[in-house]
Design a protein around this motif. Structure first.
Motif, PDB file in Angstrom:
ATOM      1  N   UNK A 156       0.986  -1.166   0.011  1.00 19.81           N
ATOM      2  CA  UNK A 156       0.152  -0.007  -0.108  1.00 19.81           C
ATOM      3  C   UNK A 156       1.031   1.305   0.096  1.00 19.81           C
ATOM      4  N   UNK A 157       1.751   1.309   0.770  1.00 17.45           N
ATOM      5  CA  UNK A 157       2.820   2.314   0.876  1.00 17.45           C
ATOM      6  C   UNK A 157       3.485   2.519  -0.550  1.00 17.45           C
ATOM      7  N   UNK A 158       3.868   1.579  -0.989  1.00 18.96           N
ATOM      8  CA  UNK A 158       4.436   1.754  -2.442  1.00 18.96           C
ATOM      9  C   UNK A 158       3.496   2.319  -3.459  1.00 18.96           C
ATOM     10  N   UNK A 159       2.214   1.876  -3.417  1.00 20.11           N
ATOM     11  CA  UNK A 159       1.115   2.163  -4.693  1.00 20.11           C
ATOM     12  C   UNK A 159       0.867   3.681  -4.179  1.00 20.11           C
ATOM     13  N   UNK A 160       0.763   4.144  -3.024  1.00 19.30           N
ATOM     14  CA  UNK A 160       0.503   5.536  -2.669  1.00 19.30           C
ATOM     15  C   UNK A 160       1.589   6.484  -3.044  1.00 19.30           C
ATOM     16  N   UNK A 161       2.681   6.160  -2.654  1.00 17.00           N
ATOM     17  CA  UNK A 161       3.752   7.012  -2.958  1.00 17.00           C
ATOM     18  C   UNK A 161       4.183   7.160  -4.622  1.00 17.00           C
ATOM     19  N   UNK A 162       3.960   5.849  -5.362  1.00 17.67           N
ATOM     20  CA  UNK A 162       4.057   5.719  -6.715  1.00 17.67           C
ATOM     21  C   UNK A 162       2.992   6.649  -7.432  1.00 17.67           C
ATOM     22  N   UNK A 163       1.818   6.628  -6.976  1.00 13.56           N
ATOM     23  CA  UNK A 163       0.656   7.342  -7.426  1.00 13.56           C
ATOM     24  C   UNK A 163       0.945   8.968  -7.418  1.00 13.56           C
ATOM     25  N   UNK A 164       1.229   9.166  -6.008  1.00 18.65           N
ATOM     26  CA  UNK A 164       1.557  10.613  -5.930  1.00 18.65           C
ATOM     27  C   UNK A 164       2.637  11.375  -6.855  1.00 18.65           C
ATOM     28  N   UNK A 165       3.732  10.665  -6.901  1.00 20.44           N
ATOM     29  CA  UNK A 165       4.699  11.167  -7.528  1.00 20.44           C
ATOM     30  C   UNK A 165       4.479  10.978  -8.835  1.00 20.44           C
ATOM     31  N   UNK A 166       3.644  10.209  -9.309  1.00 19.29           N
ATOM     32  CA  UNK A 166       3.254  10.244 -10.809  1.00 19.29           C
ATOM     33  C   UNK A 166       2.396  11.295 -11.174  1.00 19.29           C
ATOM     34  N   UNK A 167       1.584  11.602 -10.119  1.00 15.92           N
ATOM     35  CA  UNK A 167       0.526  12.952 -10.162  1.00 15.92           C
ATOM     36  C   UNK A 167       1.510  14.106 -10.437  1.00 15.92           C
ATOM     37  N   UNK A 168       2.529  14.191  -9.471  1.00 15.53           N
ATOM     38  CA  UNK A 168       3.355  15.481  -9.400  1.00 15.53           C
ATOM     39  C   UNK A 168       4.306  15.504 -11.031  1.00 15.53           C
ATOM     40  N   UNK A 169       4.484  14.451 -11.445  1.00 12.45           N
ATOM     41  CA  UNK A 169       5.320  14.502 -12.602  1.00 12.45           C
ATOM     42  C   UNK A 169       4.436  14.954 -13.786  1.00 12.45           C
ATOM     43  N   UNK A 170       3.248  14.328 -13.513  1.00 13.41           N
ATOM     44  CA  UNK A 170       2.111  15.116 -14.759  1.00 13.41           C
ATOM     45  C   UNK A 170       1.941  16.460 -14.775  1.00 13.41           C
ATOM     46  N   UNK A 171       1.888  17.006 -13.535  1.00 10.72           N
ATOM     47  CA  UNK A 171       1.701  18.438 -13.351  1.00 10.72           C
ATOM     48  C   UNK A 171       2.816  19.148 -13.775  1.00 10.72           C
ATOM     49  N   UNK A 172       4.059  18.570 -13.413  1.00 12.98           N
ATOM     50  CA  UNK A 172       5.416  19.515 -13.772  1.00 12.98           C
ATOM     51  C   UNK A 172       5.380  19.727 -15.433  1.00 12.98           C
ATOM     52  N   UNK A 173       4.701  18.818 -16.302  1.00 16.76           N
ATOM     53  CA  UNK A 173       4.817  18.789 -17.823  1.00 16.76           C
ATOM     54  C   UNK A 173       3.531  19.425 -18.111  1.00 16.76           C
ATOM     55  N   UNK A 174       2.417  19.665 -17.415  1.00 11.90           N
ATOM     56  CA  UNK A 174       1.254  20.346 -17.982  1.00 11.90           C
ATOM     57  C   UNK A 174       0.932  21.990 -17.643  1.00 11.90           C
ATOM     58  N   UNK A 175       1.050  22.435 -18.765  1.00 17.58           N
ATOM     59  CA  UNK A 175       0.683  23.853 -18.438  1.00 17.58           C
ATOM     60  C   UNK A 175      -0.334  24.396 -17.702  1.00 17.58           C
ATOM     61  N   UNK A 176      -1.407  23.597 -17.589  1.00 15.17           N
ATOM     62  CA  UNK A 176      -2.343  23.865 -16.695  1.00 15.17           C
ATOM     63  C   UNK A 176      -2.191  23.287 -15.191  1.00 15.17           C
ATOM     64  N   UNK A 177      -2.379  24.241 -14.379  1.00 17.00           N
ATOM     65  CA  UNK A 177      -2.049  23.739 -13.010  1.00 17.00           C
ATOM     66  C   UNK A 177      -3.361  23.029 -12.405  1.00 17.00           C
TER      67      UNK A 177
END
Length: 204
Positions: A156-177
């Motif tokens: 569960x800890x691995x899944x949560x961290x992976x999902x949140x970091x993935x969300x952050x990575x998507x945000x960093x390359x998306x011009x829309x916050x």
């Protein structure tokens, strides 16, 4: 004698904190490769010996920067986890706070730096992972372990961290916050997909 020693140690700690703050800005604004100990010493002022008396290399200074930022991150996380036992509502609060920290804090420029220069300087990748993501996953794991058995808590800890970091990575390359509602929708969807109701709690 003791009072003088205490004052000397306090001044030393203040100077070290000043150096780390300057270095943090230099690393994030100029990159690891383009940052030199001489540039940091020049901004610090005084003798360059002062900088070298605290840090013997740029790599050591970078480790101190990461450790400082992670410690700030961790203190905020502990306040979020003021109730150290698992509940879905605390998990939701935790995930939303982590997203805010990952996107809006100084963690984001540091992450960009590691991604962009990590291939040239693998030592910063090792330091960043050891002091950042690995410690964060360990803390989240302890949170899940208050309610779930191994290996469920670890997974569960691995899944949560992976999902949140993935969300952050998507945000960093998306011009829309993402709006607050977007963050909340993502976290609610994540928790639903974890299917926590179907996992046996510890002690059963």
């Amino acid at each position: 004698m003791g009072e003088k020693t205490g004052k000397r140690e306090l001044n030393k700690a203040k100077k070290r904190a000043e150096i780390v703050a300057i270095a943090s800005r230099w690393f994030c604004e100029h990159g690891y490769g383009a940052t030199s100990m001489s540039a940091i010493a020049d901004e610090l002022g005084g003798s360059k010996t002062t900088l070298w008396s605290h840090f013997s290399s740029k790599e050591e200074l970078f480790v101190a920067v990461v450790d400082w930022q992670v410690e700030c991150f961790a203190q905020d996380l502990e306040r979020t986890l003021d109730i150290n036992h698992f509940s879905t509502s605390t998990l939701r609060k935790l995930c939303l706070r982590l997203i805010q920290q990952l996107i809006d804090s100084s963690a984001s420029p540091l992450y960009r730096l590691v991604v962009s220069e990590g291939e040239r300087f693998p030592e910063i990748v090792e330091a960043y992972f050891r002091l950042g993501p690995a410690r964060l996953r360990s803390r989240i794991h302890r949170f899940f372990a208050t309610h779930f058995e191994e290996p469920d808590a670890s997974e569960l800890s691995r899944l949560v961290i992976t999902a949140l970091v993935g969300f952050r990575s998507e945000v960093l390359v998306n011009p829309i916050r993402p709006k607050t509602s977007d963050r909340e929708h993502f976290v609610d969807m994540l928790i639903a997909r974890l299917r926590l109701d179907g996992i046996e709690p510890a002690g059963h």
